[in-house]
Scaffold this active site. Structure first.
Site, PDB file in Angstrom:
ATOM      1  N   ARG A 101      -4.309  10.845  24.938  1.00 36.06           N
ATOM      2  CA  ARG A 101      -5.158  10.062  24.040  1.00 36.06           C
ATOM      3  C   ARG A 101      -5.185   8.631  24.580  1.00 36.06           C
ATOM      4  O   ARG A 101      -4.450   7.759  24.117  1.00 36.06           O
ATOM      5  CB  ARG A 101      -4.611  10.074  22.606  1.00 36.06           C
ATOM      6  CG  ARG A 101      -4.557  11.441  21.947  1.00 36.06           C
ATOM      7  CD  ARG A 101      -5.953  11.949  21.620  1.00 36.06           C
ATOM      8  NE  ARG A 101      -5.899  13.181  20.823  1.00 36.06           N
ATOM      9  CZ  ARG A 101      -5.801  14.398  21.336  1.00 36.06           C
ATOM     10  NH1 ARG A 101      -5.740  14.555  22.654  1.00 36.06           N
ATOM     11  NH2 ARG A 101      -5.766  15.460  20.555  1.00 36.06           N
ATOM     12  N   GLY A 146      -9.995  25.718  30.754  1.00 34.03           N
ATOM     13  CA  GLY A 146     -11.137  25.876  29.862  1.00 34.03           C
ATOM     14  C   GLY A 146     -11.607  27.320  29.840  1.00 34.03           C
ATOM     15  O   GLY A 146     -10.800  28.255  29.837  1.00 34.03           O
ATOM     16  N   GLY A 185      -3.570  16.902  13.572  1.00 33.39           N
ATOM     17  CA  GLY A 185      -2.326  16.490  14.213  1.00 33.39           C
ATOM     18  C   GLY A 185      -1.903  17.572  15.189  1.00 33.39           C
ATOM     19  O   GLY A 185      -1.674  18.722  14.787  1.00 33.39           O
ATOM     20  N   ALA A 186      -1.825  17.253  16.474  1.00 36.52           N
ATOM     21  CA  ALA A 186      -1.567  18.267  17.501  1.00 36.52           C
ATOM     22  C   ALA A 186      -0.293  19.057  17.230  1.00 36.52           C
ATOM     23  O   ALA A 186      -0.281  20.288  17.269  1.00 36.52           O
ATOM     24  CB  ALA A 186      -1.497  17.606  18.881  1.00 36.52           C
ATOM     25  N   ASP A 199      -4.105  23.088  21.336  1.00 34.43           N
ATOM     26  CA  ASP A 199      -2.948  23.358  20.465  1.00 34.43           C
ATOM     27  C   ASP A 199      -2.809  24.860  20.235  1.00 34.43           C
ATOM     28  O   ASP A 199      -1.706  25.400  20.222  1.00 34.43           O
ATOM     29  CB  ASP A 199      -3.103  22.629  19.133  1.00 34.43           C
ATOM     30  CG  ASP A 199      -3.305  21.135  19.313  1.00 34.43           C
ATOM     31  OD1 ASP A 199      -2.744  20.564  20.262  1.00 34.43           O
ATOM     32  OD2 ASP A 199      -4.042  20.535  18.492  1.00 34.43           O
TER      33      ASP A 199
END
Length: 315
Positions: free
Chosen positions: A175, A235, A40-41, A266
């Site tokens: 998402r 990234g 869960g983020a 996260d």
């Protein structure tokens, strides 16, 4: 107890899920052995900030089932303030499956969260009292994707916090599979971003959401719509940051071996938020975000790599 002692530093709202991680490097359809963890983020961010010494209030709903009980035990052990985690007898706790990727690529993920307890959160679940006085509200683009009532709740909480002068941080955390259309996703996520002080998209997310081709353009897009600071995740290359103090790139942190990329964003949010709460400039906040994200990708679970202050080299 004195009311002021109950005020969290940070409040976040989202869906906590059971995570079943494959113990075999096979397609999910062929895996027969799984290991249970948590996902869960927003929960990841809550846990990360708690480990760094912050008081974190978590708003959610869990099914009154074994998965929910396990998650509740985990959150209590991590020191989260769970006054506003509701137990739901009618709807189940969501869960997800994650494959094992040995080459450092993104693992295969499947969600089982439709109709979950958390998807039935609504404006009626918005906390009052001490939670309305927290220093910071953290939101992602996942919660509003769960249902119409969750979307209404997230937008209302963001507007209330921004109107009260509290800091609002926002991670789009797209998402697409949770949204009815891409257009609905872009509209709602950008509406939430416009209510945030700090917006933290990934480069690919930012391009999709804004139509801009680079990090500077993405930052300009959100700054023009109400954000005060923008950090674009690049990234391994690090992060581009922009705000009143100026612009620049915080270099990425080298990683010897990438074990699992899920949860890195996260972790990045944990680093940025914790640094901003300490009054550090955005450049140092982005650098800390890179450091925490780099640590998270070296562990399999979503929460396992989130560091304590000593592990991060902080006093």
């Amino acid at each position: 107890m004195d009311e002021t002692l109950q005020i969290p530093d940070v409040v976040t709202v989202g869906e906590a899920m059971a995570l079943l991680m494959a113990r075999q490097p096979l397609p999910l359809a062929e895996v027969s052995e799984f290991e249970r963890a948590t996902a869960g983020a927003e929960l990841n961010v809550a846990v990360g900030l708690s480990r760094l010494g912050y008081k974190v209030g978590y708003v959610s709903a869990l099914g009154k089932d074994s998965l929910g009980r396990n998650l509740l035990d985990f959150m209590q052990a991590e020191g989260l303030d769970l006054r506003h985690v509701r137990l739901d007898q009618q709807h189940p706790t969501g869960f997800m499956l994650k494959s094992m990727a040995l080459d450092g690529s993104d693992p295969e993920v499947e969600y089982f969260r439709r109709g979950s307890a958390a998807s039935h959160l609504s404006r009626a679940d918005i906390p009052s009292g001490a939670y309305q006085r927290a220093r910071l509200l953290h939101l992602t683009g996942i919660s509003p994707a769960l249902s119409d009532s969750c979307r209404d709740m997230a937008l209302t909480m963001a507007a209330q916090a921004r109107g009260a002068g509290r800091m609002v941080t926002f991670d789009p955390n797209l998402r697409p599979r949770l949204w009815p259309t891409q257009e609905a996703m872009i509209e709602t996520v950008n509406a939430l971003a416009s209510l945030a002080d700090v917006v933290m998209p990934g480069l690919g997310e930012g391009k999709l959401l804004t139509g801009c081709g680079d990090a500077a353009g993405i930052a300009d897009f959100y700054l023009a719509r109400g954000a005060r600071q923008v950090v674009v995740k690049l990234g391994p290359q690090g992060a581009y940051y922009a705000g009143p103090e100026g612009r620049g790139i915080a270099p990425g942190v080298p990683v010897r071996k990438v074990v699992d990329t899920v949860g890195a964003g996260d972790g990045f949010a944990v680093g940025v938020i914790s640094a901003l709460l300490e009054g550090l400039p955005l450049a140092l906040a982005a650098a800390r975000g890179n450091a925490v994200g780099a640590r998270v990708v070296q562990f399999r679970g979503d929460c396992e790599g989130l560091p304590t202050r000593s592990e991060l080299g902080l006093q």
